[in-house]
Enzyme design. Structure first.
Site, PDB file in Angstrom:
ATOM      1  N   GLY A 150      47.941  38.129  26.696  1.00  0.00           N
ATOM      2  CA  GLY A 150      47.224  38.501  25.484  1.00  0.00           C
ATOM      3  C   GLY A 150      48.087  39.384  24.603  1.00  0.00           C
ATOM      4  N   GLY A 151      47.892  40.687  24.714  1.00  0.00           N
ATOM      5  CA  GLY A 151      48.564  41.663  23.843  1.00  0.00           C
ATOM      6  C   GLY A 151      50.057  41.438  23.648  1.00  0.00           C
ATOM      7  N   TRP A 177      46.001  34.546  21.479  1.00  0.00           N
ATOM      8  CA  TRP A 177      46.088  35.435  20.316  1.00  0.00           C
ATOM      9  C   TRP A 177      44.738  36.003  19.882  1.00  0.00           C
ATOM     10  CZ3 TRP A 177      50.006  31.967  17.125  1.00  0.00           C
ATOM     11  CH2 TRP A 177      51.263  32.053  17.745  1.00  0.00           C
ATOM     12  N   GLU A 179      42.020  36.370  36.004  1.00  0.00           N
ATOM     13  CA  GLU A 179      42.199  37.531  35.142  1.00  0.00           C
ATOM     14  C   GLU A 179      41.177  38.600  35.534  1.00  0.00           C
ATOM     15  OE1 GLU A 179      44.177  36.463  31.164  1.00  0.00           O
ATOM     16  OE2 GLU A 179      42.047  36.167  30.906  1.00  0.00           O
ATOM     17  N   HIS A 186      36.682  32.706  29.077  1.00  0.00           N
ATOM     18  CA  HIS A 186      37.437  33.971  29.031  1.00  0.00           C
ATOM     19  C   HIS A 186      36.468  35.144  29.209  1.00  0.00           C
ATOM     20  CE1 HIS A 186      39.813  37.329  27.560  1.00  0.00           C
ATOM     21  NE2 HIS A 186      40.877  36.593  27.833  1.00  0.00           N
ATOM     22  N   SER A 194      47.481  42.245  31.320  1.00  0.00           N
ATOM     23  CA  SER A 194      48.495  43.265  31.024  1.00  0.00           C
ATOM     24  C   SER A 194      49.921  42.890  31.453  1.00  0.00           C
ATOM     25  CB  SER A 194      48.091  44.603  31.634  1.00  0.00           C
ATOM     26  OG  SER A 194      46.862  45.041  31.073  1.00  0.00           O
TER      27      SER A 194
HETATM   28  P1  PGA Z   1      46.277  41.021  28.072  1.00  0.00           P
HETATM   29  O1  PGA Z   1      45.183  39.855  27.838  1.00  0.00           O
HETATM   30  O2  PGA Z   1      47.578  40.345  28.374  1.00  0.00           O
HETATM   31  O3  PGA Z   1      46.296  41.756  26.759  1.00  0.00           O
HETATM   32  O4  PGA Z   1      45.788  41.849  29.191  1.00  0.00           O
HETATM   33  C1  PGA Z   1      45.112  38.756  28.692  1.00  0.00           C
HETATM   34  C2  PGA Z   1      44.017  37.839  28.259  1.00  0.00           C
HETATM   35  O5  PGA Z   1      43.050  38.290  27.648  1.00  0.00           O
HETATM   36  O6  PGA Z   1      44.061  36.639  28.524  1.00  0.00           O
END
Ligand code: PGA
Length: 251
Positions: A234-235, A9, A166, A94, A213
C-alpha cells in the site's frame, strides 16, 4: 507462476499524480524480470492507464468488483467491465472494505464468483484484527474467512486465485510480520484451501501473498522465501523509487 508484486493505491491519488506515477513505473519496471508487477489504481483511471502503459508488462488490477454481473447496482463496476478495461486482477475483501464498509465473507464469496466468471483473477484478502491476534484466534479467523469466501466457487479448481494474508494490525501501521513468522499462517491457508479443493489446486493455481507495511528495506526477506509467492504493497507503492526498489530486491 512468477511471484507477484501488487500495488494498492487505494483512494490516495489525483489524476495527475496517478498518471505521473504510472509514467515513472513504466520506465523503471522495464528492468524487472523476476516478478510480475501489477498496479491497482482507482477505477476511474483504469482506461487512461491502460493506454499509457501500451506494451509495458505492468498488469492492471481493480481495488474492488461488484457482487453481481449486471443490473440495478447503482455505483458498482462489474467484473466483465473491468476485464474489458484490461484488468487481470481484482482485489476482493480488502480489510478496509470489510471494516469501513461492512463487507462480509458472503459478499466476498459472490465477488470471487463474479471475477472467475469474467476470467479476472481475484486477490482475496484475509487477516485478523489486533484483538483477534491477542486472543490467539488468527488461525480460526483465517479458516472461517477462507471457508466462506471460497465456498462452492463455480470455476474452481480450474482457475488461478491469489490469497493475500494481510493482518489488519499491520496494514498502514509500520508493524509487520517477518517472513519466517508467515510460515505457520501460510500452512493454515494451504491446509484450508486444500481441504476445500485439493492440495494440487493450491500448489498449481494459488499464490500466497503477504501485505502489511512492506518497504524496500525488508522486501528481500519475503522474496527469498519459497512459501511466499508475492507481496501486496500500500503506502510504499505511492513512491515510485521505493516501489521500484521493492521490485529490485527480487532480481
Ligand atoms: P500498507 O498497505 O503496505 O500501507 O500496509 C497494504 C494494503 O493495504 O494492502
Amino acid at each position: 507462476m512468477k511471484k507477484l508484486l501488487l500495488a494498492n493505491w487505494k483512494m490516495e491519488l489525483t489524476e495527475s499524480s496517478t498518471l505521473d506515477l504510472v509514467f515513472q513505473l513504466k520506465k523503471s519496471m522495464k528492468k524487472i524480470s523476476k516478478v510480475e508487477v501489477a498496479i491497482a489504481p482507482s477505477f476511474i483511471y483504469l482506461k487512461e492507464i491502460k493506454n499509457l502503459l501500451g506494451r509495458s508488462k505492468i498488469q492492471l488490477s481493480s481495488q474492488n468488483v461488484a457482487p453481481a454481473d449486471k443490473g440495478k447496482y447503482t455505483g458498482e463496476v462489474s467484473a466483465a467491465m473491468l476485464k474489458e478495461l484490461g484488468c487481470k486482477y481484482a482485489i476482493v475483501g480488502h480489510s478496509e472494505r470489510r471494516i469501513k464498509l461492512n463487507e462480509t465473507d458472503e459478499l466476498v464469496n459472490r465477488k470471487i464468483n463474479q471475477c472467475l466468471e469474467a476470467e479476472l483473477t481475484p486477490v482475496l484478502c484475509v487477516g485478523e484484527t489486533f484483538e483477534q491476534k491477542q486472543q490467539g484466534q488468527t488461525d480460526s479467523v483465517l479458516v472461517k474467512q477462507l471457508q466462506v469466501a471460497l465456498d462452492k466457487v463455480s470455476n474452481l479448481p480450474e482457475s488461478e486465485i491469489v490469497i493475500a494474508y494481510e493482518p489488519i494490525w499491520a496494514v498502514g501501521t509500520g508493524q509487520f510480520l517477518k517472513a519466517e513468522e508467515l510460515f505457520a499462517f501460510q500452512r493454515t491457508i494451504k491446509r484450508t484451501v486444500s481441504s476445500l479443493y485439493t492440495e494440487k489446486f493450491y500448489d498449481e493455481k494459488v499464490r500466497f501473498l503477504y501485505g502489511g507495511s512492506i518497504n524496500s528495506i525488508i522486501a528481500k526477506d519475503y522474496w527469498v522465501c519459497d512459501y511466499i509467492d508475492g507481496i501486496l504493497v500500500g503506502g510504499a507503492s505511492l513512491d515510485p523509487m521505493e516501489f521500484y526498489n521493492i521490485a529490485l530486491e527480487a532480481e
